[in-house]
Scaffold this active site. Structure first.
Site, mmCIF file in Angstrom:
data_model
loop_
_atom_site.group_PDB
_atom_site.id
_atom_site.type_symbol
_atom_site.label_atom_id
_atom_site.label_comp_id
_atom_site.label_asym_id
_atom_site.label_seq_id
_atom_site.Cartn_x
_atom_site.Cartn_y
_atom_site.Cartn_z
ATOM 1 N N ASN A 68 -6.112 7.626 2.752
ATOM 2 C CA ASN A 68 -4.993 6.721 2.461
ATOM 3 C C ASN A 68 -5.578 5.430 1.889
ATOM 4 O OD1 ASN A 68 -2.126 6.098 2.578
ATOM 5 N ND2 ASN A 68 -2.647 4.631 4.181
ATOM 6 N N ASP B 31 -2.326 9.677 1.257
ATOM 7 C CA ASP B 31 -2.439 10.178 -0.113
ATOM 8 C C ASP B 31 -2.864 11.638 -0.144
ATOM 9 O OD1 ASP B 31 -2.773 7.087 -0.358
ATOM 10 O OD2 ASP B 31 -2.102 7.843 -2.295
ATOM 11 N N GLN C 123 0.071 -4.321 -2.459
ATOM 12 C CA GLN C 123 1.325 -3.571 -2.313
ATOM 13 C C GLN C 123 2.080 -3.997 -1.056
ATOM 14 O OE1 GLN C 123 -1.662 -2.217 -2.987
ATOM 15 N NE2 GLN C 123 -1.505 -0.524 -4.439
ATOM 16 N N ARG D 123 3.825 4.488 -8.061
ATOM 17 C CA ARG D 123 2.749 4.778 -7.112
ATOM 18 C C ARG D 123 3.377 5.224 -5.794
ATOM 19 N NH1 ARG D 123 4.731 1.919 -3.673
ATOM 20 N NH2 ARG D 123 2.896 2.332 -2.416
ATOM 21 N N GLY D 124 2.513 5.664 -4.881
ATOM 22 C CA GLY D 124 3.010 6.266 -3.638
ATOM 23 C C GLY D 124 2.913 7.769 -3.804
#
Lengths: 344, 344
Positions: free
Chosen positions: A254, A244, A203, A56-57
């Site tokens: 985001n 994002d 996260q 992810r990211g």
């Protein structure tokens, strides 16, 4: 060839590498309890890891899908059909992160040109691999530049608030917002990070806390909804988040919770910055209203690391992201510098 | 006499009762997994339950400590020393909820008068029990009035956002903010509640979800930081929260996360109300800056229902409450009506 456990760890501050035509990455689902590496040349393994948030990211997603396409090209000796199948499959993993589509578009373009020019399959393979490695290298370099460009904003003794994970686990390099933190720390600045835990998937509590603890950077974890109260008490000096997807006008989507941070910073005149490579900008999106917001499964909310916290069978909404409108953003830190929104 | 499990459940919409000189209450730590009643005449059992959040909710704390003092009076046949010890011990359980101090001040006053007038111990006992039962009855009635007074604010088809638990688990009656919800539902209004999960201890996910599910009131659970994004999309019409303490100018301290909700409502012109009995108002506090904010153990953040979510040994801040300044509050709903802040 079984490449499982070929190497037990990746180099420091690295979450993904390309080695011998395989992708090796940290399975982020298991952190901080377990550090496990997955090695694969199968794009479907990458797609499943993306869907399940093992990868992810936003910047890392761009790199991961590029490498997954490259591995497919090598494995199928440049079959444009199979490469296209991989690209299409990877496109359906997650809807919001711009970098994923940006990277796949670059891959698609090479395949289309190869078909149009009847390029030899081995040359197509080479082109695809080169493009993927360029995306990987560029992302690493972008992280470094972002970290450097942020330094004019981070004073000695700065207290920096952030949300989600934007470090080496979110990119191919040192991160976006956390790259700014790493650089400040590496430069000898005395800093303190406030990390929002980032419900539902934690996260911040799991990944950012793990990164900062390893790096020896002083930090304090808070629940997301405590940030506004810290802002009111003047307990942090700057907020830096990742992104994002950024629309052409600077509107930024985001991790859910980013918008409440922006409102709190606005109410208390605290600078609010977005850190992201320009690959996160979607020039086709006029503003944030056009950016799709992924709604993820309710289970992510009611099942915390296998502990059920709610009564059974209730309604849950789980939007994974929210929109910070450009008017709330002091600046966007990219590899090119720090620019006001509406900079494009 | 062993009174454990004397009755397995309390009456509907009741979390505490006085029966045969004992207090019987729901142990809220175990909900929604387990509904367990504790029965005691020992103020220290009540004090421990308050510290551990087996009993919580500002109005309920006032009622619980009053009944604990009453049980002590009965048990010690009106020993003013032992009653005073109980009052002092209960005073040290939690620092923020005003109702707790308000109730104990009423008890103290009776003991002091008894000492000054050399009142017979059996008469002191009777006075203390009467006062405690009056506090209990008054709180039940306040809840009903609050629910009724809120109805002018709740339209048919209203979508109501709330945080924490403000229902029958937080009071001796139907609740404060949730009393408004119960009444609207009982009156046949079509309503939908958005319940914030309320990190760290998840009173929304565990307790409000449990209450609303039992009552058959439609609701959706969200993570706390999703509320701002729902406000931006116009997905709720009104926000009603409870209060732990209200200063003389209307500044309100309530569960951590309340302030970010107030900022989100302000940004999107959504009415933001506080519902609380007047026993929650601290007239000695000029404004919210004088209200002590409890910082609770870090473990509440990193240990979610026995699942450790963070790396070991990290710094965590855990403020249990935050301050909503009066300028952000559309009105305060009490047993007397709906009034603008600065109404005192």
């Amino acid at each position: 060839m079984n490449k499982q456990n070929h190497l037990e760890i990746l180099p420091p501050r690295r979450s993904i590498i390309w080695d011998d035509n395989h992708i090796r990455f940290i399975d982020q689902r298991l952190l901080p309890k377990e550090y496990r590496i997955i090695e694969t040349d199968d794009w479907q393994v990458v797609a499943e890891a993306i869907k399940g948030l093992g990868l992810r990211g936003a910047p890392l997603l761009g790199v991961a899908v590029a490498l997954a396409v490259a591995a497919t090209a090598v494995k199928t000796s440049g079959s444009s059909d199979k490469i296209t199948t991989a690209i299409d499959g990877l496109r359906k993993t997650r809807p919001t992160a711009q970098n994923l589509f940006w990277a796949l578009d670059r891959m698609s373009k090479i395949v289309e040109e190869a078909i149009n020019t009847k390029l030899d399959q081995s040359l197509l393979t080479q082109s695809i691999v080169n493009e993927a490695l360029e995306i990987l290298e560029d992302d690493r370099n972008c992280c470094s530049y972002i970290g450097g460009n942020a330094q004019s904003l981070i004073k000695d003794n700065a207290r920096i608030l952030t949300i989600c994970n934007t470090g080496f686990l979110a990119t191919a390099g040192d991160g976006t917002a956390l790259s700014a933190v790493y650089r400040a720390h590496d430069d000898g600045k005395n800093i303190h990070v406030y990390a929002c835990e980032t419900r539902p998937l934690l996260q911040g509590a799991r990944l950012t806390a793990w990164e900062l603890k390893q790096a020896g950077i002083p930090f304090t974890l808070i629940v997301d909804s405590a940030a506004a109260s810290l802002a009111a008490k003047g307990e942090f000096d700057i907020c830096i988040i990742g992104a994002d997807r950024i629309a052409a006008n600077g509107d930024t989507v985001n991790k859910i919770g980013s918008y409440q941070l922006a409102l709190a910073c606005e109410a208390h005149n605290i600078p609010f910055y977005v850190a992201a490579p320009t690959s996160t900008i979607d020039f086709k999106c006029m503003n944030g209203d056009y950016i799709p917001i992924e709604e993820r499964p309710a289970e992510e909310v009611f099942n915390i690391r296998r502990e059920i916290i709610t009564p059974e069978g209730i309604n849950i909404r789980n939007p994974a992201f929210d929109l910070v409108t450009a008017d709330l953003i002091s600046g966007i830190i990219t590899e090119n510098g720090v620019e006001k929104p509406l900079f494009m």
